[in-house]
Structures are given as structure tokens and as C-alpha cells.
Design a protein around this motif. Structure first.
Motif, PDB file in Angstrom:
ATOM      1  N   UNK A  40      39.407  42.136  39.500  1.00 46.86           N
ATOM      2  CA  UNK A  40      40.087  40.885  39.837  1.00 46.86           C
ATOM      3  C   UNK A  40      40.746  41.073  41.198  1.00 46.86           C
ATOM      4  N   UNK A  41      40.812  40.004  41.992  1.00 42.42           N
ATOM      5  CA  UNK A  41      41.441  40.092  43.308  1.00 42.42           C
ATOM      6  C   UNK A  41      41.861  38.701  43.751  1.00 42.42           C
ATOM      7  N   UNK A  42      42.663  38.634  44.793  1.00 35.75           N
ATOM      8  CA  UNK A  42      43.068  37.359  45.389  1.00 35.75           C
ATOM      9  C   UNK A  42      42.215  37.136  46.634  1.00 35.75           C
ATOM     10  N   UNK A  43      41.825  35.873  46.860  1.00 37.42           N
ATOM     11  CA  UNK A  43      40.987  35.555  48.010  1.00 37.42           C
ATOM     12  C   UNK A  43      41.367  34.195  48.584  1.00 37.42           C
ATOM     13  N   UNK A  44      41.228  34.088  49.891  1.00 40.95           N
ATOM     14  CA  UNK A  44      41.440  32.822  50.574  1.00 40.95           C
ATOM     15  C   UNK A  44      40.166  32.012  50.706  1.00 40.95           C
ATOM     16  N   UNK A  45      39.103  32.452  50.099  1.00 44.42           N
ATOM     17  CA  UNK A  45      37.824  31.748  50.178  1.00 44.42           C
ATOM     18  C   UNK A  45      37.955  30.365  49.527  1.00 44.42           C
TER      19      UNK A  45
END
Length: 152
Positions: A40-45
Motif C-alpha cells: 500500500x502507498x500514497x500517490x498523487x496520480x
């Protein structure tokens, strides 16, 4: 390593590196599921920073919510906790069953420099939450020389 902020896997035994994500937008704060199946990760996509998952073996990334930062898997790998709107939230790994886990915690803090400081947190094996405000002044990548020895 070149490019924007992406997620990488490193093998400290042999020094090999493998890029997990390669979007033009930032991908940050990864957490490997305890069962080893996904990251799991955070993304600005696609707009605002939100929570995504990707199979640990590689493959298609999946956006599982519309906002959040610093995801952390529960010890059983069935839920993800994340920071959003001044609180810690919880959802299942498909992004459903969203509920607030804790509120009135530290929000982004304005340290003496012109950068925000977000609280860092992790989930303990017994389900308790460990929380600490952090201050980001610079970013660095450190390498630790460890000796890998296989027991036979």
C-alpha cells in the motif's frame, strides 16, 4: 536511481533494486502487507494524494480511496489504516468499510521551516496505534551494510 518519487524494493543481501511504481506523479510512504502479498502507498496520480495498492510481485496498481496519506496494514493484512483530514481512518484492502479509527490527533504542523510536518504512525501487532509527530527538514537515503548469513 533516477526519476521522481517512486516505490522501490531493495534486497539488502545482494544490493539489487527493483522499481515497483513508475508514474509521473509522486508515490510515497509504502507499507508491505504482513502476508507479503501487496504493498500500500500514497500517490498523487489522478489528483489529490490518495491510497493505492499494488501486488508485491508487480502488476497493476489500484486506487482504493479518494484521499489519504501514510497507509499501514493491520497485522492480519485485511485492513489499511491511513492519515486523512486530521484523523486516522481504517478501511478494508479494497477501500470499502471506511471508518474513523481515531480523531483529534496531530494535524500537519508548521515547524520553524517552510515545510509541513506530518505525524508518523504504525500499527502494532496487537492492534494498538503508535503515533509520533515528525518534522521533515530534508530527505536522504541511507544505506546500512549488513552481513547476511543463512543458517543451515
Amino acid at each position: 536511481l533516477t526519476g521522481n518519487d517512486d516505490i522501490w524494493k531493495f534486497d539488502i543481501r545482494n544490493g539489487s533494486a527493483e522499481r515497483v511504481t513508475d508514474a509521473d506523479e509522486i508515490d510515497v510512504t509504502p507499507d508491505w502487507a504482513p502476508d507479503g502479498q501487496s504493498i500500500a502507498f500514497a500517490s498523487g496520480r489522478g489528483g489529490a494524494i490518495s491510497i493505492w495498492t499494488i501486488p508485491a510481485s508487480g502488476g497493476k496498481r489500484l486506487r482504493i480511496n479518494d484521499g489519504g496519506y501514510a497507509p499501514r496494514f493491520s497485522p492480519d493484512s485485511k485492513s489499511i489504516l491511513y492519515w486523512n483530514r486530521g484523523a486516522v481512518w481504517m478501511m478494508d484492502t479494497q477501500g470499502d468499510n471506511v471508518r474513523q479509527a481515531s480523531s483529534d490527533l496531530y494535524g500537519p504542523l508548521k515547524p520553524p521551516v517552510d515545510r509541513l510536518a506530518w505525524p508518523g504512525f504504525d500499527v502494532l501487532k496487537d492492534g494498538r496505534l503508535l503515533l509520533a509527530p515528525i518534522e521533515i527538514r530534508e530527505t536522504s537515503l541511507w544505506a546500512i551494510d549488513l552481513t547476511y548469513r543463512e543458517n543451515r
